[in-house]
Design an enzyme around this catalytic site. Structure first.
Site, PDB file in Angstrom:
ATOM      1  N   LYS A   1      -1.132   0.636   4.468  1.00  0.00           N
ATOM      2  CA  LYS A   1      -2.917  -0.832   4.215  1.00  0.00           C
ATOM      3  C   LYS A   1      -3.294  -0.526   2.857  1.00  0.00           C
ATOM      4  O   LYS A   1      -3.521  -0.666   1.511  1.00  0.00           O
ATOM      5  CB  LYS A   1      -3.800  -0.237   5.494  1.00  0.00           C
TER       6      LYS A   1
ATOM      7  N   CYS B   1      -2.436   6.937   5.183  1.00  0.00           N
ATOM      8  CA  CYS B   1      -2.527   8.852   5.938  1.00  0.00           C
ATOM      9  C   CYS B   1      -4.242   7.954   6.774  1.00  0.00           C
ATOM     10  O   CYS B   1      -4.702   7.456   5.571  1.00  0.00           O
ATOM     11  CB  CYS B   1      -2.288  10.006   5.062  1.00  0.00           C
TER      12      CYS B   1
ATOM     13  N   TRP C   1       1.598   8.566   6.373  1.00  0.00           N
ATOM     14  CA  TRP C   1       2.342   7.584   5.382  1.00  0.00           C
ATOM     15  C   TRP C   1       3.550   8.048   4.111  1.00  0.00           C
ATOM     16  O   TRP C   1       2.910   9.191   3.556  1.00  0.00           O
ATOM     17  CB  TRP C   1       1.467   6.761   5.053  1.00  0.00           C
TER      18      TRP C   1
ATOM     19  N   ASN D   1      -4.913  13.802   3.738  1.00  0.00           N
ATOM     20  CA  ASN D   1      -4.728  12.315   2.738  1.00  0.00           C
ATOM     21  C   ASN D   1      -4.516  13.019   1.484  1.00  0.00           C
ATOM     22  O   ASN D   1      -5.474  13.501   0.523  1.00  0.00           O
ATOM     23  CB  ASN D   1      -5.290  11.615   3.259  1.00  0.00           C
ATOM     24  N   GLY D   2      -3.747  12.083   0.388  1.00  0.00           N
ATOM     25  CA  GLY D   2      -3.172  12.514  -0.989  1.00  0.00           C
ATOM     26  C   GLY D   2      -2.444  13.245  -1.552  1.00  0.00           C
ATOM     27  O   GLY D   2      -1.476  13.103  -0.495  1.00  0.00           O
TER      28      GLY D   2
ATOM     29  N   GLU E   1       7.202  -9.505   2.500  1.00  0.00           N
ATOM     30  CA  GLU E   1       6.262  -7.798   2.725  1.00  0.00           C
ATOM     31  C   GLU E   1       6.393  -7.947   4.489  1.00  0.00           C
ATOM     32  O   GLU E   1       6.495  -6.735   5.075  1.00  0.00           O
ATOM     33  CB  GLU E   1       5.125  -7.545   2.234  1.00  0.00           C
TER      34      GLU E   1
ATOM     35  N   GLU F   1       1.398 -15.402  -3.827  1.00  0.00           N
ATOM     36  CA  GLU F   1       1.066 -15.082  -3.066  1.00  0.00           C
ATOM     37  C   GLU F   1       1.786 -15.468  -2.017  1.00  0.00           C
ATOM     38  O   GLU F   1       2.149 -14.539  -0.634  1.00  0.00           O
ATOM     39  CB  GLU F   1       0.004 -15.783  -3.121  1.00  0.00           C
TER      40      GLU F   1
ATOM     41  N   ARG G   1      -2.864   2.165   8.193  1.00  0.00           N
ATOM     42  CA  ARG G   1      -2.771   3.602   7.222  1.00  0.00           C
ATOM     43  C   ARG G   1      -1.694   4.234   6.994  1.00  0.00           C
ATOM     44  O   ARG G   1      -1.728   4.088   5.628  1.00  0.00           O
ATOM     45  CB  ARG G   1      -3.989   4.520   6.819  1.00  0.00           C
TER      46      ARG G   1
ATOM     47  N   LYS H   1       3.617 -12.390   0.371  1.00  0.00           N
ATOM     48  CA  LYS H   1       3.645 -12.388   2.288  1.00  0.00           C
ATOM     49  C   LYS H   1       4.936 -12.761   2.673  1.00  0.00           C
ATOM     50  O   LYS H   1       5.075 -11.577   3.812  1.00  0.00           O
ATOM     51  CB  LYS H   1       2.596 -13.701   2.060  1.00  0.00           C
TER      52      LYS H   1
ATOM     53  N   HIS I   1      14.645 -22.739 -17.673  1.00  0.00           N
ATOM     54  CA  HIS I   1      14.578 -21.322 -18.496  1.00  0.00           C
ATOM     55  C   HIS I   1      15.413 -20.325 -18.424  1.00  0.00           C
ATOM     56  O   HIS I   1      15.189 -19.487 -18.456  1.00  0.00           O
ATOM     57  CB  HIS I   1      13.750 -20.712 -19.100  1.00  0.00           C
TER      58      HIS I   1
HETATM   59  C1  F6R Z   1      -0.252  -7.041   0.515  1.00  0.00           C
HETATM   60  C2  F6R Z   1      -0.962  -6.563  -0.058  1.00  0.00           C
HETATM   61  C3  F6R Z   1      -1.256  -5.700  -1.160  1.00  0.00           C
HETATM   62  C4  F6R Z   1      -2.904  -4.961  -1.232  1.00  0.00           C
HETATM   63  C5  F6R Z   1      -3.310  -4.075  -2.565  1.00  0.00           C
HETATM   64  C6  F6R Z   1      -4.117  -3.764  -2.824  1.00  0.00           C
HETATM   65  O1  F6R Z   1      -0.656  -8.298   1.787  1.00  0.00           O
HETATM   66  O2  F6R Z   1      -2.387  -6.627   1.209  1.00  0.00           O
HETATM   67  O3  F6R Z   1      -0.982  -5.819  -1.489  1.00  0.00           O
HETATM   68  O4  F6R Z   1      -3.941  -6.444  -2.037  1.00  0.00           O
HETATM   69  O5  F6R Z   1      -2.519  -3.231  -2.328  1.00  0.00           O
HETATM   70  O6  F6R Z   1      -5.533  -3.624  -1.767  1.00  0.00           O
HETATM   71  P1  F6R Z   1      -6.887  -3.512  -1.668  1.00  0.00           P
HETATM   72  O7  F6R Z   1      -7.111  -4.913  -1.849  1.00  0.00           O
HETATM   73  O8  F6R Z   1      -7.761  -2.748  -0.566  1.00  0.00           O
HETATM   74  O9  F6R Z   1      -7.078  -2.735  -3.497  1.00  0.00           O
END
Ligand code: F6R
Length: 606
Positions: A601, A2, A72, A98-99, A488, A481, A27, A485, A504
């Site tokens: 985000k 948000c 969100w 927000n929250g 997501e 990772e 966000r 990527k 295993h």
């Molecule tokens: C994946 C991604 C998330 C963030 C996670 C932590 O691409 O962006 O997994 O890495 O939400 O976010 P931060 O680094 O802002 O604490």
């Protein structure tokens, strides 16, 4: 998670709010709304994107004070009605939030019994009704907000308008960020500096438990028990250009492509060629204190956690201090044993992730020493830590993390070099790592030149419903990772396993429908990795190898070859082609690359 924007000043608020919301859309992006004051409160709210809201706001939507929100959803589905701002029944008070209000159900029941009529399913609406009930008996809107918040349990960043006090906005923070922006005869507030940099670089971060009153002459900040607080404005060095796509089709591609420069910024001024050490002025640790730590525990969420796994390996290899990484979201809930000779390192791009922040707060409460590796200067996690390293990677706008991931791994390279040289890393090895770190930006640029080759491969593999990612030891966090990527942003199911674990269990999944991306660096485990590729091929699985050489056709279908660095630093480079691969797979599948479904985000809720 948000986004909030507020404006008080001589201009019309709506265009400023819309511009700010556009910058915050990463966000949260399921609905959006705004309210301005003009002989009462006027609102527009829509399910959908900020662009949909912009179309719904008439050209002449007059009013110099306003609040806006991009959502969100947590309480209540995305809809016009559940979009913020929320008003009380008399339409005197408007709130964006927000929250999460944890006791919303209980408050809603009490307010309903008292005659309040609720329009939405949100927790936020209780705030509007609560403030409206107290505002009649208080001298100021700030008093009403303060009184209302006393009965609230949960987290909030809020902005509030009062139709009967048309000169001010009140904002308050507890667990969700609020930043004030100071202009010329105008004031702004937002959940993120991204919404402010077009208008001002002078910002003030509110602390948890603080509230601010904004009018066109400036601001006053207070604690929840009405004591005025003194705040020093900070100058932010991010400008509006950082928030443009800069001619790229997506922010994600821009951020992947920026990495030679962002990694150079993470390294700038931090390598010392005389002693082959790293200068990390913000650690606030003497060499004596550094030597006293017997263990390093790294916490972060999602991709930040995976970069922490790379970091743990770097610290173990270069400094020979036992180190491991754990998701902060798990760590905080398991009543962790906090030891005086363990150094804790929290990682966060945004500096706001609630799980990571809560874990840091728990560590601090138990007397732990916590360093932060953070991108956002002045963010909540940065302020909570005892010291740390800023990434200087610039704002990351695309929801999926790329350049912050890479810069975090590079920051761990610096940290491990620093710890290593305080312990037993020889000057010769120190020099080797310094030189390796310096080579990274140029080598990342070489990998970026392979974009079209990698895009071709992404298109070839993107049609499969599932992909396996494997790596051994240094390659394993890279595989994790890479899988993260891909899933997501392309929504292709991807699993990451240590290559050593395949037989295993997960080998049962391997077959023509489940290709494998194998991370195979030229290190002491090369032969073992090549054997694994043979096992996969023997089960009819296709193999895309990412490594430092082209392997025999009997072992692989395709190879992506990246430049070789020092073995300890190779994971940093091996991740870059996987970012490009995921990006092009997502584009080939027609996904909303920068705003993948269900995600946001900054995850500022539990
Ligand atoms: C994946 C991604 C998330 C963030 C996670 C932590 O691409 O962006 O997994 O890495 O939400 O976010 P931060 O680094 O802002 O604490």
């Amino acid at each position: 998670m948000c986004g909030i924007v507020a404006y008080v000043g001589p201009k019309d608020a709506a265009p400023i709010l819309l511009e700010g919301l556009q910058r915050l859309e990463y966000r949260g992006y399921d609905s959006a709304g705004l309210a301005v004051l003009n002989k009462g409160i006027k609102t527009r709210k829509v399910k959908g994107r900020v662009a949909d809201l912009a179309s719904a706001v008439p050209a002449r939507f007059k009013g110099g004070i306003g609040i806006g929100h991009t959502r969100w959803a947590t309480h209540g589905v995305p809809s016009d009605v559940n979009a913020h701002p929320h008003l009380d029944s008399s339409e005197r008070i408007a709130v964006v939030h927000n929250g999460i209000i944890e006791n919303a159900d209980e408050l809603r029941a009490k307010l309903t019994a008292d005659g309040a009529e609720f329009a939405s399913e949100t927790d936020t609406e209780v705030l509007a009704h609560l403030i409206a009930r107290t505002v009649k008996d208080t001298d100021t809107l700030a008093d009403a907000v303060r009184t209302a918040l006393k009965s609230v349990v949960g987290t909030y960043g809020i902005a509030v308008l009062d139709a009967e006090r048309p000169g001010e906005v009140v904002v308050a923070r507890n667990g969700s960020p609020i930043v004030l922006g100071i202009g010329e005869k105008e004031m702004f507030a937002a959940s993120d500096v991204a919404a402010l940099v077009r208008y001002t670089r002078q910002v003030v971060h509110l602390e948890d438990g603080e509230l601010a009153v904004l009018d066109s002459d400036g601001f006053h900040t207070f604690t929840m028990d009405a004591r005025e607080t003194a705040k020093e404005p900070l100058t932010v060095d991010w400008d509006a250009g950082h928030y443009d796509t800069g001619g790229y089709e997506h922010y994600l591609l821009k951020e992947i492509s920026e990495q030679p420069e962002t990694v150079a910024r993470t390294l700038r001024g931090r390598l010392d060629d005389r002693f082959h050490i790293a200068h990390l002025g913000g650690l606030n640790l003497t060499p004596h204190e550094t030597r006293a730590f017997r263990r390093v525990k790294i916490i972060g969420c999602g991709s930040a956690y995976y970069s922490g796994q790379i970091g743990a390996q770097l610290i173990e290899e270069l400094a020979r201090i036992p180190a491991d990484a754990e998701p902060a979201s798990e760590f905080r809930y398991r009543n962790p044993v906090v030891e005086h000779d363990t150094l804790y390192v929290a990682i966060s791009q945004s500096g706001e992730t609630y799980d990571t922040l809560a874990a840091v707060q728990e560590l601090k409460r138990k007397g732990g020493r916590v360093l932060g590796i953070v991108n956002t200067v002045g963010s909540a996690i940065a302020r909570e830590c005892d010291g740390g390293v800023y990434l200087h990677a610039g704002p990351e706008v695309s929801v999926a993390s790329t350049k912050a991931f890479t810069s975090t791994a590079v920051a761990f390279g610096l940290l491990a070099l620093h710890f290593g040289r305080v312990h037993d890393l020889s000057p010769a090895d120190g020099r080797r790592i310094c030189e390796g770190l310096r080579r990274l930006p140029g080598q990342i640029a070489e990998i970026l030149e392979k974009e079209q080759e990698i895009a071709e491969l992404a298109r070839k593999y993107a049609g499969h419903p599932s992909m396996m990612f494997v790596g051994r030891v240094r390659g394993y966090p890279v595989a994790r990772e890479g899988a993260q990527k891909l899933k997501e942003i392309s929504y292709v199911h991807a699993e990451a396993y240590p290559a050593s674990e395949l037989k295993h269990g997960p080998l049962a999944l391997i077959g023509p429908d489940m290709p494998t991306v194998a991370i195979v660096p030229d290190d002491e485990l090369l032969d073992k990795n090549l054997t694994t590729l043979g096992e996969i091929r023997a089960r009819g699985g296709q193999v895309l190898m990412v490594g430092h050489r082209v392997a025999e056709p009997k072992l692989v279908d395709d190879c992506i070859v990246v430049p070789k660095n020092e073995v300890e630093l190779d994971p940093i480079l091996l991740t870059i082609p996987l970012q490009i691969f995921a990006y092009h797979a997502a584009v080939a599948l027609g996904r909303d690359v920068d705003k993948p479904r269900n995600l946001a985000k900054s995850v500022t809720v539990e």
